[in-house]
Every structure is written in C-alpha cells, then in structure tokens.
Design an enzyme around this catalytic site. Structure first.
Site, short mmCIF file in Angstrom:
data_model
loop_
_atom_site.label_atom_id
_atom_site.label_comp_id
_atom_site.label_asym_id
_atom_site.label_seq_id
_atom_site.Cartn_x
_atom_site.Cartn_y
_atom_site.Cartn_z
N ALA A 95 8.89 -4.91 4.28
CA ALA A 95 8.96 -5.44 5.64
C ALA A 95 8.18 -6.74 5.72
CB ALA A 95 8.37 -4.45 6.64
N THR A 100 5.37 -8.02 7.56
CA THR A 100 4.31 -7.39 8.34
C THR A 100 3.27 -8.39 8.83
OG1 THR A 100 3.11 -6.86 6.31
CG2 THR A 100 4.58 -5.16 7.19
N TYR A 125 7.47 -9.55 15.87
CA TYR A 125 7.44 -8.48 14.88
C TYR A 125 8.05 -7.21 15.46
CZ TYR A 125 5.44 -4.74 12.01
OH TYR A 125 5.27 -3.63 11.22
N MET A 152 0.82 -1.22 0.00
CA MET A 152 0.00 0.00 0.00
C MET A 152 0.85 1.26 0.00
SD MET A 152 -3.12 -0.82 2.67
CE MET A 152 -2.00 -1.08 4.06
N LEU A 153 1.80 1.31 0.92
CA LEU A 153 2.60 2.53 1.07
C LEU A 153 3.49 2.75 -0.15
CD1 LEU A 153 3.61 4.95 2.63
CD2 LEU A 153 5.20 3.44 3.83
#
Length: 278
Positions: free
Chosen positions: A48, A50, A113, A1-2
């Site tokens: 990452a 996530t 995480y 998304m980012l």
C-alpha cells in the site's frame, strides 16, 4: 512490517508461501499480476501507499497502489479461483465517532489516503465475491519504522517528549494481525469486512508512556499535547477504535487487549531501537 511477520507465520506452519516484493512483482501491471496469481490458493495484499501526508499531494500515485492494484489483484484472484485478503485502514472513517466503528459503518474518509483505501475496498468487492477486507490501525512491529521504535529512540535522545492525547485508537502488533489473517482464512470466514485491531483503546500519549516505560525510561517524561499543536498536511482521525463483531460472528477470536499485547511485543519491537534497560 506486516508482510515480514505474515511470511514468518506461514512458513513457521510449513506452508508454501510466495513473498513477492516490488522488485519481483509490479502490482499495477495486470499481466504480471495475472501470471503470479494463477497458481495460488490465497492472495494477501500487504502492499500500500502508507505515506499519509504525501498522499495529499500525490493522490493519483496513491490511488494506483491503494485502489487500482487491489482491483487487479481481485480480478486475477477471481479468475484463478483464489481468495483475496485486502488489508485496509481506519482512515476510511472520519474519526468523529464516540463508540467503536462497526464493520458496516458508512465510509467517510477525510484524507487522500483514506479516499484511496476506501476505493480499494470498493474495487475488491466489485471484482470478486471471495474476499476478506480486514481493516487495521496503529500498526507497529519489529521490521520497519513505527511509533514505538521512534518513541524509544527519542526518549534516549531528549529529556522530554510531547505526544498528542486527543487521538484515540488501538495499537496493533503486526505479528498479531498476521496471526489473525491466517486464522480468518483457516476458519473459512464468510466473505466480508472484518476489523483486525487489538482490543481496548488508548491515546497516542498513553501508548507513548507505555513504550517509554518498556524502554527503561520514566514515563513521566512524556507530556500531553493536542493535535492542534502538530498540524500535518493530512488530518488524523480523532477516534480510530474499531469494533470486532464480525470476527465474533465468524467464530474467530479478536486480538487481545492492546496493553497486554504490547507487553508481549515490546522486547521484539524495541530490540533494534537502541533500548536501554532501567
């Protein structure tokens, strides 16, 4: 998304962007990273591990993506004279606070995480002195799975939803975070740690009600429940509100209130989520 929103933001400004996905660049390969970073001015790490729950049983793999890869990127950026932007998370904190976490609050991750992302922050700081560590939380956007899209889909399928009301945070639109990252770099913000979340705060239950309303459904269909009713492999922070003092000190405006930003984002985020208008 980012990553998608950041690339769109930069290309919309006419900037030269290299968007390298996993197929183009293995960020755990030091040779490949050094070669790709050699001729750029700024490196933004949007990659990452996530999958928070999966990290509990795959901490080594999560560490490679969340700590080793940022170390390699920071080392290569330093060698190339480039600035590194490392996206981090509220999970580096324990979630036990009752006031917004300051940027220099002690790290105390309680999940695999969180531990791997905290290690990534330390690695970046150890490898370069030209960096921006930007912690974010509760991200949502139009280009991937996220809480609002899931809630809108479930609201169309079920007569009632149960959402936890004892976890509080700052829902943050990836388009807003992308804009903030660009503004930080453009401002020449001092190397350090910043918090890239929307302002204000709300529970997951409160956010779900806002999402359901935007999806054209009655928000009363969202009932309150507790974290104890939804036991997950990884503990979730009860309090994920981050302070923005470092942004203000750098002369960079924080992201606006979460509710106003959700109102601006809802049409875009829910466009492909099967929304029906009431």
């Amino acid at each position: 998304m980012l990553g998608t929103d950041l690339v769109a933001r930069l290309r919309g400004d006419g900037r030269d962007v290299v968007a390298a996905g996993h197929a183009e660049l293995d960020i755990t390969d030091p040779v490949a990273v050094a070669a790709r970073v050699r001729d750029v001015d700024v490196v933004v790490n949007c990659a990452a591990w996530t999958a928070v729950d999966d990290a509990e049983t795959h901490e080594g793999a999560a560490f490679r993506l969340n700590a080793t890869a940022p170390q390699l990127l920071a080392r290569a950026a330093h060698a190339a004279g480039a600035r590194l932007v490392q996206v981090s998370t509220d999970y580096v904190f324990d979630g036990a606070a009752t006031a917004p976490y300051a940027e220099d609050a002690p790290l105390a991750p309680v999940s695999a995480y969180g531990r791997t992302k905290a290690a990534g922050e330390w690695a970046v700081r150890a490898e370069t002195d030209d960096y921006l560590v930007v912690r974010t939380a509760w991200l949502y956007g139009a280009h991937g799975a996220c809480f609002p899209r899931t809630m809108a889909r479930l609201a169309a399928e079920r007569p009632q939803l149960q959402v936890v009301a004892d976890q509080v945070g700052q829902p943050t639109w990836t388009a807003d975070l992308a804009d903030l990252l660009v503004r930080l770099v453009d401002a020449g913000a001092p190397s350090g740690t910043y918090h890239g979340t929307a302002s204000g705060q709300v529970s997951w239950h409160g956010f779900a009600r806002a999402v359901v309303a935007a999806a054209g459904k009655d928000p009363a269909m969202v009932a309150e429940t507790t974290s104890a009713a939804f036991v997950r492999p990884a503990p979730r922070p009860a309090y994920s509100v981050l302070g923005h003092d470092a942004l203000v000190a750098a002369g960079v405006a924080p992201i606006g209130d979460w509710a106003a930003r959700w109102a601006a984002a809802a049409d875009d985020v829910l466009a492909l989520a099967g929304r029906t208008r009431g």
